[in-house]
Motif scaffolding. Structure first.
Motif, mmCIF file in Angstrom:
data_model
loop_
_atom_site.group_PDB
_atom_site.id
_atom_site.type_symbol
_atom_site.label_atom_id
_atom_site.label_comp_id
_atom_site.label_asym_id
_atom_site.label_seq_id
_atom_site.Cartn_x
_atom_site.Cartn_y
_atom_site.Cartn_z
ATOM 1 N N GLN A 136 0.856 -1.183 0.000
ATOM 2 C CA GLN A 136 0.000 0.000 0.000
ATOM 3 C C GLN A 136 0.891 1.233 0.000
ATOM 4 O O GLN A 136 1.987 1.229 0.563
ATOM 5 N N HIS A 137 0.397 2.292 -0.623
ATOM 6 C CA HIS A 137 1.134 3.546 -0.703
ATOM 7 C C HIS A 137 0.254 4.659 -0.161
ATOM 8 O O HIS A 137 -0.955 4.670 -0.389
ATOM 9 N N ILE A 138 0.877 5.598 0.540
ATOM 10 C CA ILE A 138 0.173 6.787 1.024
ATOM 11 C C ILE A 138 0.944 8.008 0.553
ATOM 12 O O ILE A 138 2.150 8.129 0.792
ATOM 13 N N LEU A 139 0.235 8.887 -0.133
ATOM 14 C CA LEU A 139 0.820 10.147 -0.582
ATOM 15 C C LEU A 139 0.596 11.186 0.509
ATOM 16 O O LEU A 139 -0.536 11.448 0.909
ATOM 17 N N CYS A 140 1.667 11.767 1.010
ATOM 18 C CA CYS A 140 1.603 12.734 2.112
ATOM 19 C C CYS A 140 1.850 14.133 1.560
ATOM 20 O O CYS A 140 2.940 14.437 1.093
ATOM 21 N N LEU A 141 0.822 14.956 1.610
ATOM 22 C CA LEU A 141 0.905 16.325 1.105
ATOM 23 C C LEU A 141 0.803 17.292 2.276
ATOM 24 O O LEU A 141 -0.184 17.277 3.003
ATOM 25 N N HIS A 142 1.804 18.122 2.436
ATOM 26 C CA HIS A 142 1.782 19.087 3.537
ATOM 27 C C HIS A 142 0.924 20.287 3.173
ATOM 28 O O HIS A 142 0.658 20.546 2.006
ATOM 29 N N GLY A 143 0.508 20.996 4.188
ATOM 30 C CA GLY A 143 -0.307 22.186 3.971
ATOM 31 C C GLY A 143 0.552 23.427 3.771
ATOM 32 O O GLY A 143 1.785 23.374 3.819
ATOM 33 N N GLY A 144 -0.098 24.542 3.556
ATOM 34 C CA GLY A 144 0.605 25.803 3.367
ATOM 35 C C GLY A 144 1.368 26.208 4.617
ATOM 36 O O GLY A 144 0.901 26.018 5.735
ATOM 37 N N GLY A 145 2.542 26.733 4.436
ATOM 38 C CA GLY A 145 3.342 27.192 5.555
ATOM 39 C C GLY A 145 4.112 26.101 6.266
ATOM 40 O O GLY A 145 4.723 26.337 7.296
ATOM 41 N N THR A 146 4.093 24.877 5.736
ATOM 42 C CA THR A 146 4.886 23.782 6.297
ATOM 43 C C THR A 146 5.705 23.167 5.167
ATOM 44 O O THR A 146 5.778 23.716 4.077
ATOM 45 N N ASN A 147 6.334 22.026 5.426
ATOM 46 C CA ASN A 147 7.122 21.370 4.390
ATOM 47 C C ASN A 147 7.229 19.878 4.655
ATOM 48 O O ASN A 147 6.633 19.352 5.594
ATOM 49 N N GLU A 148 8.009 19.201 3.834
ATOM 50 C CA GLU A 148 8.166 17.750 3.950
ATOM 51 C C GLU A 148 8.754 17.359 5.306
ATOM 52 O O GLU A 148 8.322 16.379 5.925
ATOM 53 N N GLU A 149 9.713 18.101 5.791
ATOM 54 C CA GLU A 149 10.339 17.807 7.087
ATOM 55 C C GLU A 149 9.297 17.793 8.214
ATOM 56 O O GLU A 149 9.261 16.885 9.051
ATOM 57 N N ILE A 150 8.433 18.793 8.218
ATOM 58 C CA ILE A 150 7.395 18.884 9.242
ATOM 59 C C ILE A 150 6.397 17.742 9.089
ATOM 60 O O ILE A 150 5.989 17.119 10.069
ATOM 61 N N MET A 151 6.023 17.449 7.857
ATOM 62 C CA MET A 151 5.067 16.359 7.612
ATOM 63 C C MET A 151 5.642 15.016 8.067
ATOM 64 O O MET A 151 4.927 14.182 8.621
ATOM 65 N N ARG A 152 6.936 14.807 7.871
ATOM 66 C CA ARG A 152 7.573 13.578 8.334
ATOM 67 C C ARG A 152 7.503 13.477 9.858
ATOM 68 O O ARG A 152 7.241 12.399 10.404
ATOM 69 N N LEU A 153 7.743 14.588 10.551
ATOM 70 C CA LEU A 153 7.633 14.592 12.013
ATOM 71 C C LEU A 153 6.201 14.319 12.452
ATOM 72 O O LEU A 153 5.968 13.576 13.408
#
Length: 67
Positions: A8-25
């Motif tokens: 299974q795959h999940i696409l993780c899209l961050h919101g405005g004012g954040t980034n990939e690093e924050i989404m990973r945390l």
């Protein structure tokens, strides 16, 4: 023919004012609980100011593509 289940795959899209690093945390505990799932993180292409003051304080003032 191979009968093993497809991962299974999940696409993780961050919101405005954040980034990939924050989404990973933000998804760290979920990813630890689902080691069989593949998580894909995309970085936004436009730098934007951090929306939340707590985000700005912890990660710097400009996020989303401009990390």
């Amino acid at each position: 023919m191979d009968q093993s289940p497809r991962p299974q795959h999940i696409l993780c899209l961050h919101g405005g004012g954040t980034n990939e690093e924050i989404m990973r945390l933000q998804t760290a505990k979920l990813r630890l609980r689902l080691p069989e799932v593949r998580f894909h993180f995309l970085e936004g292409g436009v730098a934007a100011p951090a929306v939340d003051p707590a985000v700005a304080a912890r990660f710097g003032g400009t996020r989303a593509g401009g990390a």
